[in-house]
Motif scaffolding. Structure first.
Motif, PDB file in Angstrom:
ATOM      1  N   ASP A  19      28.875  47.013  43.856  1.00  0.00           N
ATOM      2  CA  ASP A  19      28.377  48.355  44.164  1.00  0.00           C
ATOM      3  C   ASP A  19      28.487  49.225  42.911  1.00  0.00           C
ATOM      4  OD1 ASP A  19      31.068  49.111  43.960  1.00  0.00           O
ATOM      5  OD2 ASP A  19      31.346  49.200  46.126  1.00  0.00           O
ATOM      6  N   ASP A  20      28.061  50.459  43.020  1.00  0.00           N
ATOM      7  CA  ASP A  20      28.081  51.358  41.859  1.00  0.00           C
ATOM      8  C   ASP A  20      29.495  51.551  41.321  1.00  0.00           C
ATOM      9  OD1 ASP A  20      25.345  51.634  41.951  1.00  0.00           O
ATOM     10  OD2 ASP A  20      25.412  53.472  43.160  1.00  0.00           O
ATOM     11  N   GLY A  21      30.481  51.585  42.220  1.00  0.00           N
ATOM     12  CA  GLY A  21      31.874  51.738  41.788  1.00  0.00           C
ATOM     13  C   GLY A  21      32.343  50.551  40.963  1.00  0.00           C
ATOM     14  N   ASP A  22      31.957  49.340  41.387  1.00  0.00           N
ATOM     15  CA  ASP A  22      32.329  48.146  40.624  1.00  0.00           C
ATOM     16  C   ASP A  22      31.668  48.138  39.259  1.00  0.00           C
ATOM     17  OD1 ASP A  22      33.941  47.116  42.625  1.00  0.00           O
ATOM     18  OD2 ASP A  22      32.323  45.952  43.526  1.00  0.00           O
ATOM     19  N   ALA A  24      30.760  50.774  37.528  1.00  0.00           N
ATOM     20  CA  ALA A  24      31.460  51.783  36.722  1.00  0.00           C
ATOM     21  C   ALA A  24      32.818  51.250  36.257  1.00  0.00           C
ATOM     22  CB  ALA A  24      31.633  53.070  37.519  1.00  0.00           C
ATOM     23  N   LEU A  25      33.511  50.535  37.140  1.00  0.00           N
ATOM     24  CA  LEU A  25      34.799  49.935  36.780  1.00  0.00           C
ATOM     25  C   LEU A  25      34.615  48.929  35.652  1.00  0.00           C
ATOM     26  CD1 LEU A  25      37.819  49.788  37.575  1.00  0.00           C
ATOM     27  CD2 LEU A  25      37.196  47.934  39.141  1.00  0.00           C
ATOM     28  N   PHE A  26      33.580  48.115  35.736  1.00  0.00           N
ATOM     29  CA  PHE A  26      33.285  47.144  34.680  1.00  0.00           C
ATOM     30  C   PHE A  26      33.054  47.842  33.337  1.00  0.00           C
ATOM     31  CE2 PHE A  26      30.111  44.816  32.176  1.00  0.00           C
ATOM     32  CZ  PHE A  26      30.786  43.628  31.978  1.00  0.00           C
ATOM     33  N   GLU A  27      32.320  48.943  33.368  1.00  0.00           N
ATOM     34  CA  GLU A  27      31.980  49.641  32.132  1.00  0.00           C
ATOM     35  C   GLU A  27      33.145  50.430  31.550  1.00  0.00           C
ATOM     36  OE1 GLU A  27      28.580  51.842  33.439  1.00  0.00           O
ATOM     37  OE2 GLU A  27      27.220  50.136  33.133  1.00  0.00           O
ATOM     38  N   SER A  28      34.056  50.916  32.406  1.00  0.00           N
ATOM     39  CA  SER A  28      35.118  51.784  31.903  1.00  0.00           C
ATOM     40  C   SER A  28      36.484  51.112  31.810  1.00  0.00           C
ATOM     41  CB  SER A  28      35.241  53.037  32.776  1.00  0.00           C
ATOM     42  OG  SER A  28      35.640  52.677  34.085  1.00  0.00           O
ATOM     43  N   LYS A  29      36.804  50.221  32.732  1.00  0.00           N
ATOM     44  CA  LYS A  29      38.127  49.582  32.768  1.00  0.00           C
ATOM     45  C   LYS A  29      37.961  48.084  32.991  1.00  0.00           C
ATOM     46  CE  LYS A  29      40.293  53.717  34.639  1.00  0.00           C
ATOM     47  NZ  LYS A  29      40.937  54.316  35.803  1.00  0.00           N
ATOM     48  N   ARG A  30      37.572  47.413  31.945  1.00  0.00           N
ATOM     49  CA  ARG A  30      37.240  45.990  32.032  1.00  0.00           C
ATOM     50  C   ARG A  30      38.379  45.152  32.609  1.00  0.00           C
ATOM     51  NH1 ARG A  30      33.022  43.334  28.952  1.00  0.00           N
ATOM     52  NH2 ARG A  30      32.150  45.388  29.239  1.00  0.00           N
ATOM     53  N   GLU A  31      39.615  45.417  32.214  1.00  0.00           N
ATOM     54  CA  GLU A  31      40.750  44.623  32.711  1.00  0.00           C
ATOM     55  C   GLU A  31      40.936  44.790  34.223  1.00  0.00           C
ATOM     56  OE1 GLU A  31      42.530  42.280  31.144  1.00  0.00           O
ATOM     57  OE2 GLU A  31      41.153  42.615  29.471  1.00  0.00           O
ATOM     58  N   TYR A  37      38.039  40.927  40.454  1.00  0.00           N
ATOM     59  CA  TYR A  37      37.166  39.777  40.705  1.00  0.00           C
ATOM     60  C   TYR A  37      37.742  38.464  40.186  1.00  0.00           C
ATOM     61  CZ  TYR A  37      33.515  42.695  42.589  1.00  0.00           C
ATOM     62  OH  TYR A  37      32.813  43.538  43.399  1.00  0.00           O
ATOM     63  N   GLU A  38      39.062  38.389  40.109  1.00  0.00           N
ATOM     64  CA  GLU A  38      39.723  37.211  39.572  1.00  0.00           C
ATOM     65  C   GLU A  38      39.340  35.929  40.320  1.00  0.00           C
ATOM     66  OE1 GLU A  38      44.239  35.957  38.282  1.00  0.00           O
ATOM     67  OE2 GLU A  38      43.961  37.521  39.785  1.00  0.00           O
TER      68      GLU A  38
END
Length: 109
Positions: A19-22, A24-31, A37-38
């Motif tokens: 979703d959009d939150g995921d 954004a999370l990928f773009e801002s806080k990769r770890e 999604y481990e």
């Protein structure tokens, strides 16, 4: 999200909904994204799986019993059908089409 993995000699893919939150999370806080999604990144078939590029990742037990007991190989793949947010595999057996949902690993539910 599409993850590629090598299974024996075949490279295939599994699709997971973001979703959009995921995103954004990928773009801002990769770890943090990688931690979330481990299981998917390790190629488990979790409840987030929405489709796959291979028929073995689909649930054949959803077929009618009389067809399932006579099935001795993978039937012809006939594309995807998007239903309720999931990419179901469309297969043809004789003159009928069936839609198979992805299968999930029991330990990931």
């Amino acid at each position: 999200m599409c993850l590629y993995f090598l299974d024996c000699w075949l490279r295939t893919e599994r699709y997971y909904e973001l979703d959009d939150g995921d995103l954004a999370l990928f773009e801002s806080k990769r770890e943090a994204f990688l931690k979330k999604y481990e299981k998917e990144i390790k190629a488990y078939r979790t409840e987030r799986l929405i489709g796959s590029g291979t028929l073995r990742d689909y649930n054949f037990s959803s077929l009618p019993e009389n067809i399932l007991k006579n099935l001795d190989s993978y039937p012809p793949f006939n594309g995807y059908v998007y239903q309720n947010g999931i990419l179901c595999a469309r297969i043809k057996i004789e003159d009928k089409y069936f839609y198979l949902p992805p299968i999930y690993d029991e330990d990931c539910r």
